[in-house]
Design an enzyme around this catalytic site. Structure first.
Site, PDB file in Angstrom:
ATOM      1  N   TYR A 159       0.828  -1.209   0.000  1.00  0.00           N
ATOM      2  CA  TYR A 159       0.000   0.000   0.000  1.00  0.00           C
ATOM      3  C   TYR A 159       0.863   1.260   0.000  1.00  0.00           C
ATOM      4  O   TYR A 159       0.469   2.310  -0.473  1.00  0.00           O
ATOM      5  CB  TYR A 159      -0.960   0.015   1.204  1.00  0.00           C
ATOM      6  CG  TYR A 159      -1.692  -1.295   1.417  1.00  0.00           C
ATOM      7  CD1 TYR A 159      -2.100  -2.068   0.328  1.00  0.00           C
ATOM      8  CD2 TYR A 159      -1.975  -1.761   2.693  1.00  0.00           C
ATOM      9  CE1 TYR A 159      -2.758  -3.274   0.521  1.00  0.00           C
ATOM     10  CE2 TYR A 159      -2.642  -2.961   2.892  1.00  0.00           C
ATOM     11  CZ  TYR A 159      -3.022  -3.717   1.800  1.00  0.00           C
ATOM     12  OH  TYR A 159      -3.677  -4.903   1.997  1.00  0.00           O
ATOM     13  N   GLU A 209      11.586  -8.464  -0.318  1.00  0.00           N
ATOM     14  CA  GLU A 209      11.853  -8.615   1.107  1.00  0.00           C
ATOM     15  C   GLU A 209      13.133  -9.419   1.246  1.00  0.00           C
ATOM     16  O   GLU A 209      13.407 -10.279   0.405  1.00  0.00           O
ATOM     17  CB  GLU A 209      10.685  -9.412   1.711  1.00  0.00           C
ATOM     18  CG  GLU A 209      10.253  -9.024   3.089  1.00  0.00           C
ATOM     19  CD  GLU A 209       8.968  -9.771   3.488  1.00  0.00           C
ATOM     20  OE1 GLU A 209       7.921  -9.124   3.542  1.00  0.00           O
ATOM     21  OE2 GLU A 209       9.035 -10.984   3.715  1.00  0.00           O
ATOM     22  N   HIS A 247       8.586 -13.306  10.560  1.00  0.00           N
ATOM     23  CA  HIS A 247       8.261 -14.317   9.545  1.00  0.00           C
ATOM     24  C   HIS A 247       9.406 -14.559   8.576  1.00  0.00           C
ATOM     25  O   HIS A 247       9.462 -15.586   7.924  1.00  0.00           O
ATOM     26  CB  HIS A 247       7.045 -13.863   8.729  1.00  0.00           C
ATOM     27  CG  HIS A 247       5.834 -13.659   9.559  1.00  0.00           C
ATOM     28  ND1 HIS A 247       5.081 -14.709  10.004  1.00  0.00           N
ATOM     29  CD2 HIS A 247       5.262 -12.541  10.050  1.00  0.00           C
ATOM     30  CE1 HIS A 247       4.081 -14.238  10.721  1.00  0.00           C
ATOM     31  NE2 HIS A 247       4.167 -12.929  10.773  1.00  0.00           N
TER      32      HIS A 247
END
Lengths: 290, 384
Positions: A159, A209, A247
């Site tokens: 976003y 990432e 994560h």
């Protein structure tokens, strides 16, 4: 329309009667998405959001000619929902569900190979063609029709790229969140391939990432096949190596998975790299103006 | 989620995969009693932590003297073991595994894992260095080879034969090896494992196959349907875990506490703060599953009894609704009496409603529009 959806798209929502499913499906309908049916086993015959609910996807497809599915089914039932959609002839599936066991997903992957199905997710915010069509949970208001294709595996960070391209006036064609699970459907390459072919998309933003090797595998494809300007931010460039980061897992010191390695192979493939996510919009604009 | 070696061996034993006779203990006298019960003249003592490279770190030793064994157990238990694979702080040793050693004739390496890209279960094997301590080391010699198993059809007998031939196993031990590979595959599937890494699959002096060292990882997402494995979680071992109530926690060394939704945005927030000369104390990552109580708890985690000097709340709502997060955070600020400056940046789903809640709350909270604005408030940039 841009990628993954066109005038023939008709959407069935699996899990539309749940709180989450109902809330976000209502948002999608309000955005203009042609949602034609819902599926919840045991609730066939009801109407929710003024749409018919069916017990099976097959019935929904037979009755409403649905060809695209959005899935909000709980994690332990979600793999079954994906396989049901594939079996019923659905060709584009967006799976929002988070927390699907990896063993369930490898089975799905093994079965859908060769079916020609576009599976987005799981654990994905979905996809949206700005001001036309939304299949997902992203906030509608930040998207503006324009020329940039965005693909991201970093959930809410997607976003950020959207807001910046909107604020700076470039806008987006389609934004796709490929999800942040290790076993995923469409990869960066699959989506970038569609953007490269899409006439309306003039530039591409890829949000990656640290950890894993997805960006590394994408670099070769970009070098060989992509002619459009492409800009990338890899989240976690300042994360300390050797530390476990949620994560993402443990950050390697160097080599595959590290931020430095990812940025280097992407840069070599012709990708412009930004160090901070706050530069995504302005750097893309420079591309077009400079 | 990682399992301890003794837990993994318990699974193996139940699955019919041979492992050495052993007992797990948590006191020095218990260690001696266990050694006596096991009998013999020699015993392996293995510190139970969720990390490899324990031998080099002094966490695995063999003894032929019960007094020395007692001393070692006394030193180890309650201490933290630092190995090449864990953090500088190490991990706490709360249990020891006492085992009878076995004579090793040949030693192999065998792993089972998932290949996320192909959707296959992969068996990877290789020849391993033969050592008495027989523990996995990254420097294991030999070439690796692999066999890919389609999870829809399962491990086929011919694939076990391929593995046996590649490992150059003596034909006499083919039958027990075939049984072990089939049992490993069944266990891998039945228990939702992400990794079985056998550092030492050995052929002992009597021509039997046995697993001396193993590491097992379970899929966190599957713990709901693996209740017996969920009970084995040892949260003292792994810092910065996903806490399981919709919160994840990352501890750092700086002074700015952060509450963020999503791991990507968490990393991006870290990047922005650090690239601008700030330092992060910790990050609490929230997801859609976080209840109001969990969100209040998130405030307490970042506040850390005043260790952080300011807090940044950076939420870009999608499936996460900003107003729900705001309500939980206001609750937390009041409940835990948080007094440091708080900067809020919220965008996306129900952001306006959230900002209204903050304004009504009477708490001193700065609401900003962009991350750049937040940085200006959080970091005192030196005059240039």
């Amino acid at each position: 329309m841009a990628i993954l959806a066109d005038k023939t798209t008709r959407v069935v929502c699996q899990g539309m009667t749940g709180a989450e499913g109902a809330y976000h499906t209502a948002q999608c309908i309000a955005y203009g998405t042609p949602v034609v049916a819902g599926v919840t086993p045991g609730r066939g015959g009801e109407r929710v959001l003024d749409r018919p609910i069916f017990d099976t996807v097959k019935e929904a497809v037979d009755e409403t000619a649905a060809n695209t599915s959005m899935i909000f089914v709980p994690p332990l039932q979600a793999a079954d929902a994906i396989l049901e959609a594939v079996d019923s002839g659905i060709n584009t599936i967006v799976c929002i569900t988070r927390g699907i066991p990896a063993h369930d997903m490898v089975k799905v992957k093994s079965i859908i190979r060769g079916h020609g199905v576009n599976l987005i997710g799981p654990n994905s915010p979905g996809m949206i063609t700005s001001e036309e069509f939304k299949l997902g949970v992203m906030p509608s208001g930040i998207h503006k029709k324009g020329t940039i294709g965005i693909v991201s595996r970093a959930d809410s960070l997607t976003y950020e790229a959207v807001m910046q391209t909107t604020q700076i006036g470039l806008g987006q064609t389609t934004t796709v969140g490929i999800g942040s699970d290790s076993v995923m459907g469409m990869s960066f390459v699959d989506v970038i391939k569609l953007f490269e072919q899409d006439r309306r998309t003039k530039g591409i933003i890829m949000v990656g990432e640290i950890g894993g090797d997805l960006e590394e595998l994408t670099a070769q494809y970009i070098a060989d096949e992509v002619r459009k300007p492409i800009l990338s931010y890899i989240a976690g460039v300042t994360a300390p190596p050797g530390k476990r980061m949620g994560h993402v897992g443990v950050i390697p010191e160097s080599g595959i998975g590290s931020a430095a390695f990812k940025c280097a192979v992407l840069a070599e493939a012709g990708v412009q790299i930004v160090q901070s996510p706050t530069e995504l919009g302005s750097r893309m604009l420079e591309y077009f103006e400079g | 989620m990682n399992l301890h070696e003794f837990q993994a061996k318990q699974l193996f034993r139940a699955a019919g995969i041979p492992v050495p006779k052993g007992e797990v203990v948590d006191t020095p006298s218990g260690a001696v009693d266990a050694a006596r019960r096991l009998g013999g003249q020699q015993w392996m003592v293995k510190a139970q932590v969720h990390a490899g490279a324990r031998t080099e770190a002094g966490g695995i030793r063999d003894f032929n003297d019960l007094e020395k064994l007692h001393c070692f157990a006394q030193e180890m238990l309650g201490e933290r073991l630092i190995t090449a694979e864990n953090s500088p702080a190490g991990q706490p040793v709360n249990q020891l595994l006492i085992e009878r050693p076995c004579g090793v004739k040949n030693c192999y390496h065998l792993s089972v894992m998932l290949d996320p890209r192909s959707g296959q279960v992969v068996f990877q094997g290789g020849l391993s260095e033969c050592r008495d301590s027989a523990e996995l080391s990254d420097q294991s010699p030999g070439n690796f080879f692999q066999v890919e198993v389609d999870p829809v059809v399962g491990l086929q007998p011919f694939q076990s034969r391929q593995l046996a031939v590649e490992l150059r196993l003596d034909r006499t031990i083919w039958p027990p090896f075939f049984e072990i590979t089939q049992a490993l595959y069944r266990l891998f599937i039945a228990k939702d494992l992400l990794l079985i890494e056998i550092g030492s699959l050995v052929e002992n002096d009597h021509g039997q196959m046995m697993v001396l060292d193993v590491r097992v990882q379970v899929d966190n997402n599957a713990l709901v349907r693996q209740p017996e494995l969920a009970q084995w979680a040892d949260y003292r071992q792994d810092e910065n875990q996903v806490l399981g109530n919709g919160l994840g926690f990352i501890a750092m060394e700086g002074d700015i506490g952060c509450i963020v939704n999503g791991s990507g945005l968490a990393l991006a927030t870290l990047d922005i703060i650090q690239l601008n000369g700030g330092s992060v104390a910790n990050i609490v990552e929230i997801d859609n599953g976080a209840s109001t109580d969990a969100l209040a708890n998130a405030c307490q985690l970042v506040w850390d009894n005043g260790r952080c000097s300011c807090i940044l709340i950076n939420i870009v709502g999608g499936i996460v609704r900003c107003d729900k997060v705001a309500a939980g955070i206001i609750d937390g600020i009041q409940k835990y009496n948080i007094t440091c400056p708080i900067v809020v940046r919220m965008e996306g789903t129900r952001a306006e409603e959230a900002k209204a809640l903050f304004i009504q709350s009477d708490e001193k909270i700065e609401i900003v529009k962009t991350l750049d604005d937040a940085i200006i408030l959080l970091i005192d940039t030196p005059e240039s």
